[in-house]
Design an enzyme around this catalytic site. Structure first.
Site, PDB file in Angstrom:
ATOM      1  N   ARG A  35       0.835  -1.213   0.000  1.00 11.50           N
ATOM      2  CA  ARG A  35       0.000   0.000   0.000  1.00 11.50           C
ATOM      3  C   ARG A  35       0.866   1.259   0.000  1.00 11.50           C
ATOM      4  O   ARG A  35       0.433   2.323  -0.437  1.00 11.50           O
ATOM      5  CB  ARG A  35      -0.947  -0.026   1.207  1.00 11.50           C
ATOM      6  CG  ARG A  35      -1.880   1.171   1.310  1.00 11.50           C
ATOM      7  CD  ARG A  35      -3.130   0.860   2.145  1.00 11.50           C
ATOM      8  NE  ARG A  35      -2.810   0.206   3.394  1.00 11.50           N
ATOM      9  CZ  ARG A  35      -2.323   0.836   4.473  1.00 11.50           C
ATOM     10  NH1 ARG A  35      -2.119   2.127   4.452  1.00 11.50           N
ATOM     11  NH2 ARG A  35      -2.055   0.160   5.574  1.00 11.50           N
ATOM     12  N   TYR A  72     -16.856  15.615 -14.869  1.00  7.64           N
ATOM     13  CA  TYR A  72     -17.091  14.174 -14.889  1.00  7.64           C
ATOM     14  C   TYR A  72     -18.112  13.828 -13.794  1.00  7.64           C
ATOM     15  O   TYR A  72     -18.049  14.378 -12.688  1.00  7.64           O
ATOM     16  CB  TYR A  72     -15.764  13.446 -14.658  1.00  7.64           C
ATOM     17  CG  TYR A  72     -15.910  11.961 -14.588  1.00  7.64           C
ATOM     18  CD1 TYR A  72     -16.178  11.226 -15.744  1.00  7.64           C
ATOM     19  CD2 TYR A  72     -15.827  11.281 -13.382  1.00  7.64           C
ATOM     20  CE1 TYR A  72     -16.334   9.849 -15.684  1.00  7.64           C
ATOM     21  CE2 TYR A  72     -15.976   9.901 -13.316  1.00  7.64           C
ATOM     22  CZ  TYR A  72     -16.239   9.200 -14.463  1.00  7.64           C
ATOM     23  OH  TYR A  72     -16.391   7.846 -14.402  1.00  7.64           O
ATOM     24  N   ASP A  96      -8.108  17.755 -14.308  1.00  8.72           N
ATOM     25  CA  ASP A  96      -8.318  16.385 -14.790  1.00  8.72           C
ATOM     26  C   ASP A  96      -7.947  16.381 -16.271  1.00  8.72           C
ATOM     27  O   ASP A  96      -8.634  16.975 -17.104  1.00  8.72           O
ATOM     28  CB  ASP A  96      -9.789  16.003 -14.568  1.00  8.72           C
ATOM     29  CG  ASP A  96     -10.090  14.549 -14.942  1.00  8.72           C
ATOM     30  OD1 ASP A  96      -9.386  14.000 -15.812  1.00  8.72           O
ATOM     31  OD2 ASP A  96     -11.041  13.980 -14.371  1.00  8.72           O
ATOM     32  N   LYS A 100      -8.491   5.115 -19.035  1.00  9.84           N
ATOM     33  CA  LYS A 100      -8.852   5.571 -20.375  1.00  9.84           C
ATOM     34  C   LYS A 100      -7.636   5.549 -21.298  1.00  9.84           C
ATOM     35  O   LYS A 100      -7.063   4.508 -21.498  1.00  9.84           O
ATOM     36  CB  LYS A 100      -9.484   6.970 -20.282  1.00  9.84           C
ATOM     37  CG  LYS A 100     -10.494   7.124 -19.136  1.00  9.84           C
ATOM     38  CD  LYS A 100     -11.751   6.280 -19.308  1.00  9.84           C
ATOM     39  CE  LYS A 100     -12.609   6.193 -18.053  1.00  9.84           C
ATOM     40  NZ  LYS A 100     -12.987   7.461 -17.464  1.00  9.84           N
TER      41      LYS A 100
END
Ligand SMILES: *Cc1c(COP(=O)(O)O)cnc(C)c1O
Length: 393
Positions: A56, A109, A181, A206
């Site tokens: 992590r 978004y 973004d 994406k």
């Protein structure tokens, strides 16, 4: 002493490549690292960004991706996440406390929009949504407690392109961080840090991974000191990138330039043909002369991107029929894939919005967003043309 069978199944030897090295980034599919001394392990607990330690906190494959994207974006440091929303959540949770204020672009978004609503309702974060996304409007919206200006390089699905340098200058003048973004543009078309952004986020699901086979996100900071808090926020939030998803993203990244070139060329071809078709009311593509932000796009983007929004004539139903009639272009929620994808936002991603809210976000009821893939442009047009006929547009 040779170990027993059960022990040998667990303790297999690893190949040591010695002097030679793999040309591609190895996949370290492991969640922990072993140490030669208790002292060194204790030191790792004390300096969690030092040695690799627990998954992590960091992983070599994930680190390779972070360094690659930080480099492409011109940033100083990056942290990869399990998803784009993981990245956006970590950035907003790091920058904002209760009573703080966010100024956000008009069309965001859907997931980001929902997150802001949650931050407002549960954490007392005030949010001002811009209407025109101009620098003057942003200036007027700023308050002493404004911490974040939240923008998208190319908005979804309207393909609007805001004036990043002018807007980020307003934020900087008020001591607020500009968070951009950059999912739709990718660093190939735009590097927001060059235009004043403090943090760039991506859904690597994406274009960066590019093949529709991985979910991931990343946040890149312009300055290393801005990234310290973000890194520990990310560790505690726990939305860390999986090494395999990071590895797939690294593999996809190698063809980003080739893919984006083709996405842009195919999108321009499709947008041009659509704009000349009698069954089409409007086409939104930053590479077309009639796009409202054509000038800004020309200034900020090295290419107009792979997303085209089209409004077939005949209103909402005709838009839905058009999307459904596509055969080669797949109906699906995502974008930035090598294959072409289509979505009718009014009935899907933006179904929660009423007609007035849709209009305010600049989304027509008939609008269909096409994420143009890298197929042959003639085949794409043949599919889109037959779908327009079937839609009765
Ligand atoms: C998909 C997307 C996101 C969210 O990313 P996930 O990887 O799905 O969490 C955020 N912003 C934009 C612009 C996106 O297209």
């Amino acid at each position: 002493m040779s170990a027993h069978f059960a022990t040998r199944t667990v303790h297999t030897a690893g190949a040591d490549p010695g002097g030679s090295r793999p040309t591609t980034a190895p996949l370290y599919q492991g969640h922990q690292f072993r140490f030669d001394s208790a002292e060194r392990l204790a030191a790792a607990f004390g300096d969690q960004r030092g040695d690799f330690f627990y998954g992590r906190y960091g992983n070599p494959t994930v680190r390779t991706l972070e360094e690659a994207v930080a480099g492409l974006e011109g940033g100083a440091a990056a942290t990869a996440f399990s998803s784009g929303m993981g990245a956006i959540s970590a950035v907003l949770l790091e920058k904002l406390g209760s009573g703080d204020h966010v100024v956000a672009q008009s069309c965001l978004y859907g997931g980001t929009h929902a997150l802001l609503e949650e931050l407002a309702a549960k954490w007392g974060v005030a949010v001002t949504r811009l209407e025109t996304d101009t620098a003057a409007e942003a200036r007027a919206a700023m308050r002493p407690e404004t911490r974040v200006l939240l923008l998208e390089t190319i908005a979804n699905p309207t393909t609007r392109v805001c004036d990043l340098p002018a807007l980020s200058a307003e934020a900087a003048a008020r001591g607020a961080a500009t968070v951009v973004d950059n999912t739709f543009a990718t660093p190939l078309l735009c590097r927001p840090i060059e235009h004043g952004a403090d943090v760039v986020v991506h859904s690597t699901s994406k274009y960066l991974s590019g093949h529709g086979d991985a979910v991931g996100g990343i946040a890149v900071s312009a300055r290393a000191d801005q990234h310290e808090g973000l890194w520990s926020r990310a560790v505690n939030l726990g939305a860390c990138a999986d090494p395999f998803a990071a590895w797939l993203t690294l593999r996809g990244l190698q063809t980003l330039a080739l893919r984006m070139e083709r996405h842009c060329a195919n999108a321009l071809d499709l947008a041009t043909r659509l704009a000349a078709h009698p069954g089409v009311e409007r086409v939104h593509y930053p590479g077309l002369d009639d796009h409202p932000d054509r000038g800004t796009a020309g200034r900020l983007l090295d290419g107009a991107g792979g997303i085209v929004a089209v409004e077939p004539a005949g209103g909402r139903e005709s838009g839905r029929r058009f999307a459904e009639a596509l055969r080669l272009v797949a109906l699906g929620p995502s974008l930035g894939d090598v294959r072409s994808l289509a979505l009718h936002p009014a009935s899907t991603s933006h179904a929660a919005l009423g007609a007035a809210e849709l209009a305010a976000a600049g989304i027509g009821g008939a609008t269909v967003r096409i994420s143009v893939g890298v197929e042959d442009a003639a085949d794409l047009w043949a599919d889109v043309e037959q779908a327009l006929v079937q839609a009765g547009a």
